[in-house]
Design a protein around this motif. Structure first.
Motif, PDB file in Angstrom:
ATOM      1  N   THR A  51       0.397  -1.526  -0.047  1.00 23.64           N
ATOM      2  CA  THR A  51      -0.164   0.144  -0.115  1.00 23.64           C
ATOM      3  C   THR A  51       0.864   1.060  -0.213  1.00 23.64           C
ATOM      4  OG1 THR A  51      -0.156   0.262   2.694  1.00 23.64           O
ATOM      5  CG2 THR A  51      -1.208  -0.868   1.162  1.00 23.64           C
ATOM      6  N   ASN A  52      -0.036   2.967  -0.266  1.00 23.94           N
ATOM      7  CA  ASN A  52       0.968   3.676  -0.765  1.00 23.94           C
ATOM      8  C   ASN A  52       1.435   4.001   0.852  1.00 23.94           C
ATOM      9  OD1 ASN A  52       1.035   4.339  -3.025  1.00 23.94           O
ATOM     10  ND2 ASN A  52      -0.577   5.745  -2.403  1.00 23.94           N
ATOM     11  N   GLU A  53       0.463   3.666   2.045  1.00 26.07           N
ATOM     12  CA  GLU A  53       0.668   3.717   3.585  1.00 26.07           C
ATOM     13  C   GLU A  53       2.457   2.837   3.993  1.00 26.07           C
ATOM     14  OE1 GLU A  53      -1.029   5.752   5.045  1.00 26.07           O
ATOM     15  OE2 GLU A  53      -0.293   5.060   7.481  1.00 26.07           O
ATOM     16  N   GLU A  54       2.402   1.394   3.767  1.00 21.16           N
ATOM     17  CA  GLU A  54       3.615   1.092   3.601  1.00 21.16           C
ATOM     18  C   GLU A  54       5.033   1.063   3.059  1.00 21.16           C
ATOM     19  OE1 GLU A  54       1.369  -2.983   1.907  1.00 21.16           O
ATOM     20  OE2 GLU A  54       2.131  -3.449   3.356  1.00 21.16           O
ATOM     21  N   THR A  55       4.648   1.907   1.341  1.00 23.16           N
ATOM     22  CA  THR A  55       5.827   2.182   1.045  1.00 23.16           C
ATOM     23  C   THR A  55       6.645   3.284   1.404  1.00 23.16           C
ATOM     24  OG1 THR A  55       4.842   1.223  -0.877  1.00 23.16           O
ATOM     25  CG2 THR A  55       7.069   3.019  -1.743  1.00 23.16           C
TER      26      THR A  55
END
Ligand code: URA
Length: 440
Positions: A51-55
């Motif tokens: 997810t963008n959050e994980e990246t």
């Protein structure tokens, strides 16, 4: 926490928490997580994504795995750029002096060649005497004095990326948005500049082969930069064809100097001018139109070329080769490659052209290889050009005659011909900012 469970979690497509990501990056940087487990994790990310959050969380963990450079000792706005990598991509040596000559400081750490792509640091070292490793104080002093310094990545800048990249290179996990975005943005955040312009290459010579993938990568990196209070924009530029005609280290420096002197290949001039104007725009130098005029002025007045020479001189380089590029050490052997049919060049496999240059000695095939700075190739025909059977497509250069056979075979395999003139592809395909995506 166990690395085994986190690999399984990502393999099953689940979302990792901030603590889990930090555990992985921290453990791998310290050598507590072995390469084989990290390789499995990288492949799980490659296949299942993030997810963008994980990246964003992985990027920050990677940036903080080493030194976070504080550029506050350098006065004024500091701007940086990063290319995702291409063939004949010599834009940094043109853009950075242009931007510095317009009053924006460049304290830049660049990379070496990677796979089929070249690297700015190798190109700079082809200028006799030029060193690209400076202690931090000298680096800062030079930027304050000359306005610009371009050096290699310091030993402890984003060490997690250095280790992860080496694994990705040999585990077929390079071309993946979360992995490229975190790799690039971790280094850029750690390197400390206020403004970051990203040149996201797209096409058969780039790591991202499609425009959709390149836009997604650009959006991810712009969002990470904004979240970390940096001004970031990205241009998506064509890498279906090498940029300019020269591929190889001193050959590319020579071509860059021609552009800084106001001449040179149209494609290279256009891409460099757009990138430089966008960097000045990010640094708050005025509207995009005003910034384009500043770029023109920096070239026509000769100021940008002067700043480039000052930078090389400050780093020990012999600037007489920049004034007169025929003074570069010439390759001992050269060989022309001829067209076997008449028509138009329909397309070129740019990655193969890059590999051909590496085979001539311009890049490394193993980490231990030394670079032959004079090796590489000059293209005479590019995609879209008319060609007659027997005309030269390129001249190959090397210090070692035995390298011609494999390099020529690879080069010839890169060319496809057709009878109808092919349509031109735009060089700048899109611009991605915090406001959205403009396509051209
Ligand atoms: N350049 C980088 O620095 N990292 C990548 O993953 C790809 C290109």
């Amino acid at each position: 926490m166990r690395m085994y469970d986190l690999i399984a979690k990502k393999r099953d497509g689940e979302t990792l928490t901030k603590q889990e990501i930090e555990f992985i990056i921290d453990g791998f940087t310290k050598g507590e997580i072995p390469d084989y487990q990290m390789s499995a994790f990288l492949m799980a990310v490659y296949l299942k994504g993030m997810t963008n959050e994980e990246t964003a969380q992985m990027t920050l963990a990677m940036a903080h795995s080493g030194d976070m450079v504080d550029l506050s000792a350098i006065e004024g706005i500091k701007a940086d750029k990063h290319s995702t990598g291409g063939v004949g991509d010599k834009t940094t040596m043109v853009i950075a002096p242009i931007v510095a000559s317009c009053g924006v400081k460049i304290a830049k750490m660049s990379g070496r060649g990677l796979g089929h792509t070249g690297g700015t640091v190798d190109k700079m070292e082809s200028v006799p005497g030029c060193h690209t490793s400076l202690p931090q104080k000298e680096f800062f002093d030079q930027v304050n004095r000359v306005g610009i310094s371009v050096i290699g990545q310091s030993g402890n800048l984003a060490p997690a990326d250095k280790k992860m990249y080496a694994l990705r290179d040999v585990t077929a996990t390079v071309g993946c948005v979360p992995l490229i975005a975190s790799s690039i943005m971790s280094k850029k955040l750690a390197a400390g500049s206020d403004c970051i312009l990203l040149d996201v290459k797209t096409g058969n010579g780039a790591f991202m082969k499609t425009i959709e993938g390149s836009i997604q990568l650009a959006k991810t990196m712009v969002a990470i930069g904004e979240h970390n209070n940096r001004k970031v924009a990205a241009l998506i530029t064509d890498m279906d064809t090498p940029l300019g005609y020269a591929v190889g280290n001193s050959l590319e420096v020579a071509e860059s100097m021609v552009v800084l002197k106001g001449r040179g290949p149209e494609d290279l001039k256009l891409v460099c001018r757009e990138l430089a104007a966008n960097m000045l725009y990010l640094a708050g130098k005025g509207s995009l139109e005003t910034c384009k005029e500043m770029v023109e002025q920096a070239i026509t007045s000769g100021k940008a070329f002067e700043v480039c020479k000052q930078m090389f001189a400050a780093q020990g380089g012999d600037t007489s080769v920049l004034d007169d590029c025929t003074k570069f050490k010439q390759a001992a052997y050269q060989k022309q490659v001829f067209a076997q049919e008449s028509g138009y060049v329909a397309s070129t496999d740019t990655e193969k052209i890059g590999i051909s240059s590496v085979l001539l000695g311009a890049g490394r095939q193993t980490k231990e290889d030394t670079i032959d700075f004079a090796a590489g190739l000059i293209l005479h025909k590019k995609a879209g050009d008319r060609v007659k059977k027997g005309e030269p497509l390129a001249t190959l250069y090397t210090e070692d005659e035995t390298k011609f056979e494999a390099a020529e075979k690879m080069f010839v395999a890169a060319y496809q011909f057709c009878q109808e003139q092919p349509k031109k592809i735009p060089l700048i395909l899109a611009r991605v900012t915090t406001e959205g995506v403009e396509t051209f």
